[in-house]
Design an enzyme around this catalytic site. Structure first.
Site, PDB file in Angstrom:
ATOM      1  N   VAL A   1     -14.854 105.101  87.044  1.00 29.27           N
ATOM      2  CA  VAL A   1     -13.879 103.292  86.915  1.00 29.27           C
ATOM      3  C   VAL A   1     -13.103 103.381  88.051  1.00 29.27           C
ATOM      4  CG1 VAL A   1     -14.757 102.678  84.497  1.00 29.27           C
ATOM      5  CG2 VAL A   1     -13.117 104.042  85.250  1.00 29.27           C
ATOM      6  N   GLY A   2     -11.572 103.346  87.327  1.00 25.56           N
ATOM      7  CA  GLY A   2     -10.892 102.817  88.893  1.00 25.56           C
ATOM      8  C   GLY A   2     -11.152 101.999  89.580  1.00 25.56           C
ATOM      9  N   CYS A   3     -12.109 101.044  89.592  1.00 23.10           N
ATOM     10  CA  CYS A   3     -12.443 100.213  90.212  1.00 23.10           C
ATOM     11  C   CYS A   3     -11.965  98.595  89.465  1.00 23.10           C
ATOM     12  CB  CYS A   3     -13.483 100.098  91.308  1.00 23.10           C
ATOM     13  SG  CYS A   3     -14.051 101.802  91.056  1.00 23.10           S
ATOM     14  N   VAL A   4     -10.679  97.991  89.666  1.00 19.89           N
ATOM     15  CA  VAL A   4     -10.372  97.161  88.574  1.00 19.89           C
ATOM     16  C   VAL A   4      -9.511  96.490  89.493  1.00 19.89           C
ATOM     17  CG1 VAL A   4     -10.250  97.574  86.748  1.00 19.89           C
ATOM     18  CG2 VAL A   4      -9.140  98.523  87.539  1.00 19.89           C
TER      19      VAL A   4
ATOM     20  N   THR B   1     -15.430  94.452  91.931  1.00 20.08           N
ATOM     21  CA  THR B   1     -16.282  95.352  90.786  1.00 20.08           C
ATOM     22  C   THR B   1     -16.726  95.577  90.247  1.00 20.08           C
ATOM     23  OG1 THR B   1     -13.538  95.176  90.250  1.00 20.08           O
ATOM     24  CG2 THR B   1     -13.622  97.207  92.206  1.00 20.08           C
TER      25      THR B   1
END
Lengths: 105, 411
Positions: free
Chosen positions: A102-105, B196
């Site tokens: 994830v981390g991609c926010v 994203t």
């Protein structure tokens, strides 16, 4: 959750084909998953990354980012791009049977 | 007397003291920050285009610190949570019963080879500080054509929509100046697409395309050569530029490396995603961008989070369990140029969706759609920030996300 059959076994996957059950994974499956994304042979280098990701996930509860694999796993980013071309973060976690990072926010 | 220490008088820390002062009775509250100026950071985006002048985004820090809160204008050297002590740069210490760390996240160009060289501020720029945004205003003013590259190095960054907004606003800026046809704009990103989250990524990717902006996806930056005007990725791809606007890696505060709080590779503090208690502690919280929450690092998120935090904190110091759990609610306007903007509203579990966003008295705003109304919303936000948000007053938006008005089909 959809399921799919790889190497004669039924496994749970998400919409993008990433495995969702940590314990359904094994090394034979990893080879099949790697072949499915065009990685023919899993070398020691590949296994080092995969094993780090598996262990780290168990401790942290989330898939390591590329930066973490380099910083904590000790594998240079350049090497990760050679082992898992173009999209190492996605490809590594796919082969290691883990959720997409994830981390991609 | 019980003591609360808040480190950081930025958006989150200032909101915390404004929310807690009225409810903490005879507690002694201290807020620590080495800066005497408070910046409206969302305004940095507009400085390069001359929409805001630098002085419009700066006020005095103390203007927003309420009565009954002590402001210590000094840097922190380290936190020793094992001894409930904050060590300050002037050699003194602060002991606490409860600690809130709100030290944000900061651009660190020096972490990427080539970004700390002499080209920085000349052909290589960023806009994540007032100084950098001001230098970029000069560079854009003198730019007559060529290759503009906007680059995102890695996530997480604060205000993750800002790189896209900058790209859209630059396109609009060149158009107004009559040189759009002389500028080639490329958006270089480590992501697979524009954003994203899938639905928003499709919409924003479509917008980039319709404005003639190229996207170079899956580009994980290794180094920059400002003199030669080249970017290299780890897999040896290269992109040429005449003017580079990059978004440096974001790191948590430097003193965290010397403190005994748990941090990740980017020095963001590991916390409970629902109540912000720092892992392994009973009396330390990390709020705002400083925490490693899996949601956007943004003032709106800090605002929603601090509503939840305040209620929980009062429970916690009374020895009761913390009831409220933060859902990761984020609500961001995305400037798209030509006087329009989009609005996205999402949380940990629900991605940004199209539809309408109900806002009593003002709205509804359109979600994931370019409108002039959304642009008005974005520009109003500066006033709301200084007058409502920072002062801990309520906005007419619930801290928990609602699905009302959103179109979930096909998501």
């Amino acid at each position: 959750m959809p399921t799919t059959t790889i190497a004669g076994r039924e496994i749970h996957v998400d919409d993008d084909g990433f495995m969702t059950e940590y314990d359904e994974w094994n090394e034979d499956l990893a080879k099949e998953l790697a072949a499915a994304i065009g990685i023919g042979d899993l070398t020691d280098g590949h296994w080092k990354a995969i094993n780090f990701l598996r262990e780290d996930y168990k401790e942290q509860g989330e898939t390591a980012t590329l930066r973490r694999v380099t910083a904590s796993g000790g594998i240079p980013t350049k090497e990760l791009f050679q082992l898992f071309p173009k999209k190492p973060a996605r490809k590594m976690s796919y082969v290691a049977g883990l959720p997409k990072p994830v981390g991609c926010v | 007397m019980q003591r609360l220490v808040v480190i950081g008088a930025g958006t989150a820390g200032t909101m915390v003291v404004n929310k807690l002062r009225p409810v903490l009775g005879d507690w002694h509250i201290t807020i620590v920050d080495p800066a005497t100026e408070h910046h409206y950071q969302p305004g940095y985006l507009f400085v390069p285009f001359g929409t805001y002048q630098p002085n419009e985004v700066v006020k005095k820090t103390t203007e927003f610190i309420p009565e009954g809160v002590e402001f210590r204008n000094v840097a922190v050297e380290r936190v020793e949570s094992a001894a409930n002590t904050v060590h300050l740069a002037d050699g003194s210490t602060l002991e606490y019963d409860q600690l809130v760390v709100a030290t944000g996240t900061h651009p660190a160009p020096e972490e990427t080879p080539g970004l700390d060289g002499p080209a920085m501020g000349k052909t290589v720029h960023h806009f994540y500080s007032l100084e950098a945004a001001t230098a970029l205003a000069d560079a854009l003013g003198g730019f007559t054509g060529g290759k503009l590259v906007v680059n995102l190095i890695d996530l997480p960054i604060k205000c993750p929509v800002a790189p896209l907004e900058f790209t859209f606003l630059a396109e609009s800026f060149f158009h107004e100046r009559g040189i759009r046809d002389d500028v080639e704009i490329t958006y270089v990103t480590p992501l697979e697409g524009a954003f994203t989250k899938p639905v928003a990524s499709r919409t924003l990717g479509g917008l980039l395309q319709s404005k003639g902006i190229e996207v170079e996806p899956d580009f994980y930056l290794e180094r920059v050569d400002g003199d030669e005007g080249k970017l290299w990725s780890y897999d040896e791809r290269e992109v040429d530029f005449d003017l580079l606007v990059t978004v440096p890696l974001n790191f948590g505060a430097g003193f965290l490396a010397d403190s005994d709080l748990p941090i990740d590779e980017l020095r963001h503090i590991k916390v409970d995603h629902g109540n912000f208690l720092v892992d392994g502690t009973e009396n330390v919280f990390a709020v705002g961008d400083a925490a490693n929450l899996p949601t956007s690092k943004a003032g709106s998120v800090a605002h929603f989070a601090i509503d939840v935090f305040t209620e929980n904190f009062v429970e916690h110091i009374s020895g009761r369990p913390m009831h409220e759990a933060f859902d990761g609610h984020a609500n961001c306007y995305i400037e798209s140029g030509h006087g329009k903007a989009l609005l996205i509203d999402f949380n940990y579990d629900t991605q940004p969706l199209p539809g309408k966003f109900p806002l009593p008295g003002v709205g509804p705003f359109s979600l994931l759609e370019e409108t002039e109304m959304n642009h008005v919303g974005k520009m109003m936000f500066k006033w709301m920030y200084w007058n409502i948000l920072l002062r801990g007053k309520d906005l007419p938006v619930s801290s928990a996300m609602t699905l009302a008005g959103k179109v979930t089909e096909g998501a």
